[in-house]
Motif scaffolding. Structure first.
Motif, PDB file in Angstrom:
ATOM      1  N   GLU A 107      51.287 -32.043  62.985  1.00 54.86           N
ATOM      2  CA  GLU A 107      52.827 -32.272  63.326  1.00 54.86           C
ATOM      3  C   GLU A 107      51.378 -32.705  64.850  1.00 54.86           C
ATOM      4  OE1 GLU A 107      52.308 -27.506  64.444  1.00 54.86           O
ATOM      5  OE2 GLU A 107      52.912 -29.079  62.700  1.00 54.86           O
ATOM      6  N   ARG A 108      50.743 -32.052  65.661  1.00 58.23           N
ATOM      7  CA  ARG A 108      49.844 -32.774  66.346  1.00 58.23           C
ATOM      8  C   ARG A 108      48.771 -33.737  66.182  1.00 58.23           C
ATOM      9  NH1 ARG A 108      49.841 -29.853  71.270  1.00 58.23           N
ATOM     10  NH2 ARG A 108      49.262 -31.929  71.967  1.00 58.23           N
ATOM     11  N   GLN A 109      48.808 -34.902  64.585  1.00 58.47           N
ATOM     12  CA  GLN A 109      47.225 -35.061  64.609  1.00 58.47           C
ATOM     13  C   GLN A 109      48.084 -36.239  64.947  1.00 58.47           C
ATOM     14  OE1 GLN A 109      44.497 -34.552  63.068  1.00 58.47           O
ATOM     15  NE2 GLN A 109      44.426 -36.492  63.351  1.00 58.47           N
ATOM     16  N   ALA A 110      49.611 -36.896  64.714  1.00 57.37           N
ATOM     17  CA  ALA A 110      50.108 -38.089  65.905  1.00 57.37           C
ATOM     18  C   ALA A 110      49.226 -37.782  66.766  1.00 57.37           C
ATOM     19  CB  ALA A 110      51.072 -38.056  65.538  1.00 57.37           C
ATOM     20  N   ASP A 111      49.272 -37.179  67.919  1.00 64.52           N
ATOM     21  CA  ASP A 111      48.454 -37.443  68.919  1.00 64.52           C
ATOM     22  C   ASP A 111      47.245 -37.526  69.395  1.00 64.52           C
ATOM     23  OD1 ASP A 111      51.027 -36.121  69.823  1.00 64.52           O
ATOM     24  OD2 ASP A 111      50.725 -34.218  70.122  1.00 64.52           O
ATOM     25  N   VAL A 112      46.544 -36.681  68.390  1.00 68.11           N
ATOM     26  CA  VAL A 112      45.048 -36.963  68.147  1.00 68.11           C
ATOM     27  C   VAL A 112      44.860 -38.362  67.975  1.00 68.11           C
ATOM     28  CG1 VAL A 112      42.960 -36.250  67.331  1.00 68.11           C
ATOM     29  CG2 VAL A 112      44.334 -34.239  67.003  1.00 68.11           C
ATOM     30  N   ASN A 113      45.349 -39.293  66.958  1.00 63.75           N
ATOM     31  CA  ASN A 113      45.302 -40.429  66.444  1.00 63.75           C
ATOM     32  C   ASN A 113      45.339 -41.856  67.931  1.00 63.75           C
ATOM     33  OD1 ASN A 113      44.684 -39.665  63.839  1.00 63.75           O
ATOM     34  ND2 ASN A 113      47.167 -40.245  63.016  1.00 63.75           N
ATOM     35  N   ALA A 114      46.539 -40.792  69.063  1.00 61.68           N
ATOM     36  CA  ALA A 114      47.061 -41.788  69.965  1.00 61.68           C
ATOM     37  C   ALA A 114      45.928 -41.655  70.563  1.00 61.68           C
ATOM     38  CB  ALA A 114      48.077 -40.775  70.385  1.00 61.68           C
ATOM     39  N   ARG A 115      45.099 -40.226  71.054  1.00 61.14           N
ATOM     40  CA  ARG A 115      43.972 -40.940  71.856  1.00 61.14           C
ATOM     41  C   ARG A 115      43.043 -41.198  71.745  1.00 61.14           C
ATOM     42  NH1 ARG A 115      44.741 -34.985  75.488  1.00 61.14           N
ATOM     43  NH2 ARG A 115      47.007 -35.034  74.708  1.00 61.14           N
ATOM     44  N   VAL A 116      42.879 -41.077  70.629  1.00 57.46           N
ATOM     45  CA  VAL A 116      41.930 -42.048  70.034  1.00 57.46           C
ATOM     46  C   VAL A 116      41.689 -43.554  70.390  1.00 57.46           C
ATOM     47  CG1 VAL A 116      40.533 -42.243  68.092  1.00 57.46           C
ATOM     48  CG2 VAL A 116      40.591 -40.321  68.366  1.00 57.46           C
ATOM     49  N   ARG A 117      43.010 -43.916  69.789  1.00 58.17           N
ATOM     50  CA  ARG A 117      43.429 -45.593  70.100  1.00 58.17           C
ATOM     51  C   ARG A 117      43.138 -45.573  71.893  1.00 58.17           C
ATOM     52  NH1 ARG A 117      48.638 -44.363  66.874  1.00 58.17           N
ATOM     53  NH2 ARG A 117      47.828 -43.756  64.831  1.00 58.17           N
ATOM     54  N   GLY A 118      43.609 -45.023  72.831  1.00 58.43           N
ATOM     55  CA  GLY A 118      43.373 -44.935  73.721  1.00 58.43           C
ATOM     56  C   GLY A 118      41.771 -44.867  74.473  1.00 58.43           C
ATOM     57  N   MET A 119      40.838 -44.820  73.275  1.00 58.94           N
ATOM     58  CA  MET A 119      39.840 -44.094  74.061  1.00 58.94           C
ATOM     59  C   MET A 119      39.263 -46.035  73.443  1.00 58.94           C
ATOM     60  SD  MET A 119      38.566 -40.743  73.527  1.00 58.94           S
ATOM     61  CE  MET A 119      39.114 -39.358  73.808  1.00 58.94           C
ATOM     62  N   LEU A 120      40.003 -45.998  72.419  1.00 61.11           N
ATOM     63  CA  LEU A 120      39.562 -46.931  71.787  1.00 61.11           C
ATOM     64  C   LEU A 120      39.617 -49.005  72.960  1.00 61.11           C
ATOM     65  CD1 LEU A 120      39.267 -46.787  67.982  1.00 61.11           C
ATOM     66  CD2 LEU A 120      37.589 -47.162  69.183  1.00 61.11           C
ATOM     67  N   ASP A 121      40.878 -48.369  73.383  1.00 60.04           N
ATOM     68  CA  ASP A 121      41.506 -49.975  73.856  1.00 60.04           C
ATOM     69  C   ASP A 121      39.931 -49.865  75.353  1.00 60.04           C
ATOM     70  OD1 ASP A 121      43.549 -50.235  71.820  1.00 60.04           O
ATOM     71  OD2 ASP A 121      45.308 -48.789  73.299  1.00 60.04           O
ATOM     72  N   GLU A 122      40.730 -48.279  75.275  1.00 60.06           N
ATOM     73  CA  GLU A 122      39.324 -48.872  77.030  1.00 60.06           C
ATOM     74  C   GLU A 122      38.179 -49.421  76.354  1.00 60.06           C
ATOM     75  OE1 GLU A 122      37.382 -45.174  80.581  1.00 60.06           O
ATOM     76  OE2 GLU A 122      38.741 -44.300  78.998  1.00 60.06           O
ATOM     77  N   GLN A 123      37.691 -49.002  75.516  1.00 60.59           N
ATOM     78  CA  GLN A 123      36.253 -49.706  75.318  1.00 60.59           C
ATOM     79  C   GLN A 123      36.325 -51.289  74.697  1.00 60.59           C
ATOM     80  OE1 GLN A 123      33.082 -48.252  74.185  1.00 60.59           O
ATOM     81  NE2 GLN A 123      34.539 -46.589  75.359  1.00 60.59           N
ATOM     82  N   LEU A 124      37.249 -52.022  74.198  1.00 69.80           N
ATOM     83  CA  LEU A 124      37.635 -53.249  73.716  1.00 69.80           C
ATOM     84  C   LEU A 124      38.377 -54.280  75.257  1.00 69.80           C
ATOM     85  CD1 LEU A 124      39.998 -52.766  70.119  1.00 69.80           C
ATOM     86  CD2 LEU A 124      37.538 -52.804  70.885  1.00 69.80           C
ATOM     87  N   SER A 125      39.192 -53.597  75.911  1.00 70.19           N
ATOM     88  CA  SER A 125      39.352 -54.161  77.504  1.00 70.19           C
ATOM     89  C   SER A 125      38.420 -54.870  77.937  1.00 70.19           C
ATOM     90  CB  SER A 125      39.486 -53.086  78.586  1.00 70.19           C
ATOM     91  OG  SER A 125      38.386 -52.136  78.797  1.00 70.19           O
ATOM     92  N   ARG A 126      36.574 -54.668  77.652  1.00 72.99           N
ATOM     93  CA  ARG A 126      35.865 -55.884  77.872  1.00 72.99           C
ATOM     94  C   ARG A 126      35.765 -56.338  77.516  1.00 72.99           C
ATOM     95  NH1 ARG A 126      31.588 -50.261  77.029  1.00 72.99           N
ATOM     96  NH2 ARG A 126      32.758 -48.466  78.640  1.00 72.99           N
ATOM     97  N   LEU A 127      36.634 -56.865  76.457  1.00 69.54           N
ATOM     98  CA  LEU A 127      36.248 -58.420  76.116  1.00 69.54           C
ATOM     99  C   LEU A 127      37.141 -59.676  75.998  1.00 69.54           C
ATOM    100  CD1 LEU A 127      36.076 -56.574  72.137  1.00 69.54           C
ATOM    101  CD2 LEU A 127      34.204 -57.530  73.373  1.00 69.54           C
TER     102      LEU A 127
END
Length: 296
Positions: A107-127
């Motif tokens: 039931e917490r795997q969705a939280d893991v996915n969301a945190r990874v997406r947040g880190m990816l958003d931070e990386q992509l913010s440079r584009l």
């Protein structure tokens, strides 16, 4: 018998026989040797220890591999000095890295996915904004069964191969129910690592002058993902039994890619995007398990 006449001996003078005076000793100087390039003027030979030879490894073939191997070996020695023993049977590959192998509640795997997406958003913010928008479907699909379908829509030239990868993902996910908790944690981490790797890989492809086959590169990146998560022959914290479980669940569709994976195995630490993705997943899983905030 007639006596033999003898000549009288000359008188011996008491005066000493004069001798020629000995010549004074003249200091003979040895001519200075001809100077040879590489030697000093004070001596004929240079002490080899006086001036160490500087070897420029960067100019030699394979210099990058040599430097990386030496650096990895030194890091292993540092680990051992602190009491940490590397799990790898080949210590020249460097300190071991592994996935967060503690279990994440379903039931917490969705939280893991969301945190990874947040880190990816931070990386992509440079584009550029338009490039961020183009990659948005990939980021939103990270951690879901439809991820590779979104990649197929982006990379239409390899759409068939990406859709086949979606089937491989479903096969691995179905086999996780029968795996040990450690192996299941590894499998979950690998799946999420590869999703994040693909996002970063396509983000890096933005604006590339020389095109490349992104699917082939993605397959090669598996070698780095294996090593980063602890499932390679040089780094196997999941153990032999865990490796057997993974191999048992590997679908036959991956067989054609074995040559690429074996070719990439000579440089298992080489892909920066995959290393970054694996670290994102490690952090996200640890944050959820420990109840920490994402900014920790």
């Amino acid at each position: 018998m007639l006596p033999i006449a003898r000549n009288p001996s000359p008188a011996i003078s008491a005066r000493p026989v004069p001798r020629e005076p000995a010549p004074a000793y003249v200091q003979q100087s040895t001519p200075a040797p001809t100077r040879t390039p590489g030697y000093s003027s004070e001596s004929r030979f240079e002490d080899a220890r006086a001036r160490p030879v500087a070897l420029d490894l960067q100019s030699l073939p394979g210099a990058a591999w040599v430097n990386r191997t030496l650096d990895s070996y030194n890091r292993v020695q540092e680990m051992r000095s602190t009491g940490v023993q590397p799990r790898s049977a080949f210590p020249f590959y460097g300190p071991t890295r592994q996935a967060e192998l503690r279990t994440v509640p379903p039931e917490r795997q969705a939280d893991v996915n969301a945190r990874v997406r947040g880190m990816l958003d931070e990386q992509l913010s440079r584009l550029r904004p338009e490039d961020q928008q183009r990659l948005r479907p990939l980021v939103d699909a990270v951690g879901t069964p439809g991820f590779y379908e979104r990649v197929a829509e982006l990379d239409t030239g390899n759409a068939g191969a990406w859709r086949q990868m979606a089937g491989v993902q479903r096969s691995f996910a179905a086999g996780e129910a029968n795996e040990s908790p450690t192996t299941r944690a590894y499998s979950e981490s690998m799946r999420l690592t590869l999703h994040a790797t693909a996002v970063l890989q396509f983000a890096g492809a933005t604006g590339r002058v020389l095109p490349r086959d992104e699917y082939t590169q993605f397959i090669r990146n598996h070698a780095t993902a294996f090593h980063e998560n602890g499932g390679s022959f040089t780094n196997l914290p999941i153990g032999v039994s865990g490796a057997v479980e993974i191999l048992r669940n590997t679908p036959l569709e991956m067989a054609p890619h074995l040559p690429s994976l074996l070719g990439a195995a000579i440089d298992p630490l080489g892909d920066r995007d995959t290393r970054t993705a694996a670290e994102m997943v490690r952090r996200a899983r640890a944050q959820v398990i420990d109840g920490r905030q994402p900014l920790d």
